[in-house]
Design an enzyme around this catalytic site. Structure first.
Site, PDB file in Angstrom:
ATOM      1  CG  HIS A 270      -2.021  -1.028   1.166  1.00  0.00           C
ATOM      2  ND1 HIS A 270      -3.204  -0.851   0.470  1.00  0.00           N
ATOM      3  CD2 HIS A 270      -2.104  -2.283   1.701  1.00  0.00           C
ATOM      4  CE1 HIS A 270      -3.970  -1.920   0.596  1.00  0.00           C
ATOM      5  NE2 HIS A 270      -3.318  -2.816   1.339  1.00  0.00           N
ATOM      6  CG  ASP A 333      -3.357  -3.791   5.016  1.00  0.00           C
ATOM      7  OD1 ASP A 333      -2.345  -3.091   5.215  1.00  0.00           O
ATOM      8  OD2 ASP A 333      -4.333  -3.395   4.360  1.00  0.00           O
ATOM      9  CD  GLU A 334      -5.688  -5.867   1.221  1.00  0.00           C
ATOM     10  OE1 GLU A 334      -6.779  -6.361   0.888  1.00  0.00           O
ATOM     11  OE2 GLU A 334      -5.456  -4.654   1.125  1.00  0.00           O
ATOM     12  CB  ALA A 335       2.630  -7.338   2.410  1.00  0.00           C
ATOM     13  CG  HIS A 336      -1.585  -9.648  -1.697  1.00  0.00           C
ATOM     14  ND1 HIS A 336      -1.718 -10.400  -0.550  1.00  0.00           N
ATOM     15  CD2 HIS A 336      -2.769  -9.002  -1.865  1.00  0.00           C
ATOM     16  CE1 HIS A 336      -2.946 -10.212  -0.039  1.00  0.00           C
ATOM     17  NE2 HIS A 336      -3.586  -9.357  -0.817  1.00  0.00           N
TER      18      HIS A 336
END
Ligand code: NGO
Length: 527
Positions: A270, A333-336
């Site tokens: 992000h 979060d969401e560290a894809h």
């Protein structure tokens, strides 16, 4: 087919709500099918720990004064002035604030030895001689004042019914989050939200300050973050950012209302706005384009570069310096786009940096899959379909002593649509009607996964703004669902929808009087 089932579900649901509201109970007028107005003490939201209506009350009138003595405590004086401000507009009365304890009126009593629970607890006693608010701290007096507001009419002078309230919160942490990164909101707009929340005893404002689409806070050592990275938002609008003075002013404003600000710099994902502002934050040394879409998971700080940690250290250091509260939120979060081992290594260092700046880490619950630092707080944003392994990791962290803030996406995400008719909002976690936001128990919510009740620090309702750009939409998505957050955070429960929904309905005229754009949800028996 799916849509049809939803519609059918909504209809059945509506039917249930109506029959509930019409069922005879203590306060209902039999015969006309509509619930009677609740007595003032039974209207309070959040519900107090204990309340007893008894005897005649205190008529607030032209001669009423607010007494903040004796002792002349400056902070109590400020709480008194704020309460006077809040009561003047609806009552139309002068309500001067005076020192000295003797005499009638509204009395604010700070008493370190008072028999009330905890730092936020208070007592309120009303009889013909006056209303006395007693607490151990100014915060408790502030909360007592908010209760008093609800015991007076929406407009005009009135009588505080006789009786006594003894009150204290169930959870220490009662938060709301606002994402000012996807769409820019001004500090003035956020102040308005703070006022709306504080009256319901919400005591934390989590600000999501940065994301792929915009960087909203000025950082002196990295000026392009705000100046360039702030110049975009979802949909291609101009964006914007807060100066440090605007941030400090908002923090002080919230603090005067006993709302702590928890700032979030989301990392290692992000971060596109930062990567667009500074080429050196990218592993390939090339600045990214600014981004105005709503995809997630594509950006990552360069975990292997030392410069990355200098960046975090300077950003978090400046933020810590202007934030009096104890927490810094570092996302996670969401560290894809960050491999798992890199993620864990990165979060180790980011957490150390937070600690060095004297703050406690808060992170989204994905941190549980890495190595949460001692004392780090995890914010759970799973939902009914979250897998057992993910919940087990959270439970393991909770059992190891990490406090949890619960923000189940299918209960407390204020950006989820209420129902099929809701224009703004997302629906990835499903629809969240007013009842669903309220009708659950934070204490036992993750019990089956092994989370002890004692690990639950509190609850928070996030409002993500991919689809929300105006004050009206913000309020429409928050109200009345955020009242459920306030009730779950403060009151003892157990949840009783038919009783609660009538208290929500009783707030309608107050929300109207404050010009709050709220959803007149069909599951609430509005009058
Ligand atoms: C997720 C995601 C956010 C989105 C939000 C939308 C978390 C913690 N990360 O929640 O980036 O804005 O959903 O509902």
């Amino acid at each position: 087919m799916r849509v049809l089932r939803r519609t059918l579900g909504t209809l059945l649901f509506l039917g249930a709500a109506v029959s509930c509201a019409a069922s005879p109970d203590a306060d209902a007028r039999p015969g006309d099918g509509r619930p009677a107005a609740l007595a003032p003490y039974a209207q309070l939201l959040p519900a107090p720990a204990s309340a007893r209506a008894e005897g005649p009350g205190y008529a607030v009138g032209a001669g009423t004064v607010i007494r903040t003595g004796p002792g002349g405590d400056e902070e109590v004086r400020r709480v008194g002035e704020l309460l006077a401000d809040q009561l003047r507009a609806p009552s139309g009365l002068p309500l001067p604030v005076v020192d000295g304890a003797g005499g009638d009126g509204i009395r604010l009593r700070l008493d370190a030895g008072a028999e009330v629970t905890g730092v936020e607890g208070y007592r309120l006693e009303a009889d013909p001689g006056g209303v006395t608010l007693t607490a151990r701290t100014p915060a408790g007096l502030f909360h007592a004042g908010q209760t008093l507001r609800q015991l007076l009419p929406v407009a005009g002078p009135g009588t505080v019914p006789g009786g006594e309230i003894t009150d204290a919160p169930r959870f220490a942490y009662r938060g709301a989050m606002l994402d000012i990164a996807r769409h820019h909101f001004t500090a003035e707009q956020v102040k308005r939200y703070v006022d709306q929340l504080a009256q319901y005893k919400v005591n934390t404002l989590h600000l999501h300050l940065t994301d792929d689409q915009g960087w909203r806070i000025a950082i002196d050592s990295w000026p392009r973050l705000a100046e360039y990275g702030g110049g975009s938002e979802v949909g291609g609008g101009p964006g914007g950012y807060w100066t440090k003075d605007e941030y400090r002013d908002l923090v002080a404003y919230a603090g005067e209302r006993y709302v702590d600000v928890v700032p979030e710099i989301d990392m290692p994902g992000h971060v596109n706005a930062a990567q667009a502002s500074y080429a050196e934050l990218n592993c390939d040394g090339k600045a990214r384009e600014r981004y105005t879409g709503i995809k997630v998971g594509f950006s990552s700080l360069c975990v292997g570069k030392e410069r990355t940690y200098e960046f975090i250290d300077e950003v978090l250091g400046e933020l810590a310096d202007m934030t009096p509260g104890r927490y810094l939120h570092i996302g996670g979060d969401e560290a894809h786009s960050t491999p798992a081992a890199d993620y864990a290594a990165f979060m180790d260092r980011a957490q150390q940096i937070v600690g060095r700046h004297g703050k406690t880490v808060v992170a989204w619950h994905q941190l549980a899959t890495a190595r949460p630092a001692p004392g780090a707080v995890l914010q759970y944003w799973g939902h009914d379909r979250t897998g057992a392994a993910e919940k087990a990791a959270v439970a393991a962290a909770a059992k190891a002593g990490h406090p949890l803030i619960l923000s189940p996406a299918d209960r407390l995400y204020l950006d989820m649509k209420y129902d099929l008719t809701t224009k703004p909002g997302l629906a990835w976690a499903g629809f969240v009607p007013v009842r669903r936001a309220y009708d659950w128990n934070p204490g036992t919510y993750l019990a089956a996964a092994g989370v002890p009740q004692s690990a639950v620090l509190g609850v928070e309702a996030p409002l993500w703004t991919e689809t929300i750009a105006t004050r009206a939409d913000l309020e429409f998505m928050a109200f009345p669902r955020v009242l459920g957050l306030a009730e779950l955070g403060w009151s003892q429960g157990p949840a009783d929808w038919s009783e609660y929904s009538r208290r929500v309905a009783a707030q309608g005229p107050r929300l109207d009087a404050q010009d709050i754009t709220y959803y007149r949800a069909p599951d609430v028996p509005w009058s």
